[in-house]
Design a protein around this motif. Sequence first.
Motif, PDB file in Angstrom:
ATOM      1  N   UNK A  26     -20.204  -5.036  -3.115  1.00  0.00           N
ATOM      2  CA  UNK A  26     -20.188  -6.328  -3.788  1.00  0.00           C
ATOM      3  C   UNK A  26     -18.756  -6.839  -3.952  1.00  0.00           C
ATOM      4  N   UNK A  27     -18.616  -8.057  -4.432  1.00  0.00           N
ATOM      5  CA  UNK A  27     -17.295  -8.683  -4.545  1.00  0.00           C
ATOM      6  C   UNK A  27     -16.406  -7.941  -5.540  1.00  0.00           C
ATOM      7  N   UNK A  28     -16.991  -7.332  -6.573  1.00  0.00           N
ATOM      8  CA  UNK A  28     -16.192  -6.552  -7.529  1.00  0.00           C
ATOM      9  C   UNK A  28     -15.561  -5.345  -6.831  1.00  0.00           C
ATOM     10  N   UNK A  29     -16.317  -4.708  -5.921  1.00  0.00           N
ATOM     11  CA  UNK A  29     -15.757  -3.570  -5.193  1.00  0.00           C
ATOM     12  C   UNK A  29     -14.655  -4.031  -4.241  1.00  0.00           C
ATOM     13  N   UNK A  30     -14.821  -5.197  -3.667  1.00  0.00           N
ATOM     14  CA  UNK A  30     -13.772  -5.742  -2.805  1.00  0.00           C
ATOM     15  C   UNK A  30     -12.467  -5.880  -3.594  1.00  0.00           C
ATOM     16  N   UNK A  31     -12.548  -6.446  -4.789  1.00  0.00           N
ATOM     17  CA  UNK A  31     -11.350  -6.622  -5.621  1.00  0.00           C
ATOM     18  C   UNK A  31     -10.756  -5.281  -6.019  1.00  0.00           C
ATOM     19  N   UNK A  32     -11.606  -4.333  -6.422  1.00  0.00           N
ATOM     20  CA  UNK A  32     -11.124  -3.017  -6.846  1.00  0.00           C
ATOM     21  C   UNK A  32     -10.432  -2.286  -5.702  1.00  0.00           C
ATOM     22  N   UNK A  33     -11.032  -2.341  -4.515  1.00  0.00           N
ATOM     23  CA  UNK A  33     -10.511  -1.576  -3.372  1.00  0.00           C
ATOM     24  C   UNK A  33      -9.361  -2.273  -2.650  1.00  0.00           C
ATOM     25  N   UNK A  34      -9.343  -3.598  -2.701  1.00  0.00           N
ATOM     26  CA  UNK A  34      -8.334  -4.352  -1.961  1.00  0.00           C
ATOM     27  C   UNK A  34      -8.748  -4.674  -0.537  1.00  0.00           C
ATOM     28  N   UNK A  35      -9.990  -4.382  -0.183  1.00  0.00           N
ATOM     29  CA  UNK A  35     -10.503  -4.647   1.160  1.00  0.00           C
ATOM     30  C   UNK A  35     -11.562  -5.734   1.117  1.00  0.00           C
ATOM     31  N   UNK A  36     -11.694  -6.440   2.221  1.00  0.00           N
ATOM     32  CA  UNK A  36     -12.750  -7.446   2.334  1.00  0.00           C
ATOM     33  C   UNK A  36     -14.071  -6.755   2.652  1.00  0.00           C
ATOM     34  N   UNK A  37     -15.140  -7.470   2.440  1.00  0.00           N
ATOM     35  CA  UNK A  37     -16.479  -6.946   2.767  1.00  0.00           C
ATOM     36  C   UNK A  37     -16.533  -6.550   4.246  1.00  0.00           C
ATOM     37  N   UNK A  38     -15.961  -7.376   5.100  1.00  0.00           N
ATOM     38  CA  UNK A  38     -15.968  -7.115   6.542  1.00  0.00           C
ATOM     39  C   UNK A  38     -15.230  -5.808   6.873  1.00  0.00           C
ATOM     40  N   UNK A  39     -14.157  -5.528   6.142  1.00  0.00           N
ATOM     41  CA  UNK A  39     -13.398  -4.294   6.375  1.00  0.00           C
ATOM     42  C   UNK A  39     -14.110  -3.058   5.817  1.00  0.00           C
ATOM     43  N   UNK A  40     -14.962  -3.261   4.827  1.00  0.00           N
ATOM     44  CA  UNK A  40     -15.626  -2.146   4.146  1.00  0.00           C
ATOM     45  C   UNK A  40     -16.944  -1.741   4.782  1.00  0.00           C
ATOM     46  N   UNK A  41     -17.842  -2.703   4.917  1.00  0.00           N
ATOM     47  CA  UNK A  41     -19.221  -2.410   5.297  1.00  0.00           C
ATOM     48  C   UNK A  41     -19.334  -1.876   6.714  1.00  0.00           C
ATOM     49  N   UNK A  42     -19.966  -0.700   6.800  1.00  0.00           N
ATOM     50  CA  UNK A  42     -20.191   0.014   8.063  1.00  0.00           C
ATOM     51  C   UNK A  42     -18.890   0.506   8.711  1.00  0.00           C
TER      52      UNK A  42
END
Length: 136
Positions: A26-42
């Motif tokens: 989710x967007x909260x995890x994006x902010x916490x991690x510093x990565x975009x959803x595209x960089x994170x998912x899969x």
Amino acid sequence: MYRTIFENTGTATIISEADTTIALANSHFQRLSGYSRKELQEKKSWTEFIARVDLEKMLHYHSVRRTNPTGAPKNYEIKFVDRHGNVRDIFITVDVIPGTKKSVLSFMDITELKEAEREVRELNEELEKRVRERTA
């Protein structure tokens, strides 16, 4: 409906595959991690964000949950490392999604709370020291 719930839980939340790959973030995890959803998912594993001091414990819990869902704690504290190497204190909630091998992980940032606790502890120690000095 579920996407709205996922996005509005108030905490950084991910869905993890059994192999620890992040399936959804989710967007909260994006902010916490510093990565975009595209960089994170899969592409990323949640293990990449766990400080070494906690990684073995988390991997053990992850393994136990696959054979005994109630055999590992659902809530505990960890150190989380973001994209830039910043370390945060996190209260994590983890559970296996029924009927799957996937997990839902929720990361609540308690860094400020832990810093306040340390400050109170240090102030109490200083106060106790001054009281001892006055009574000595």
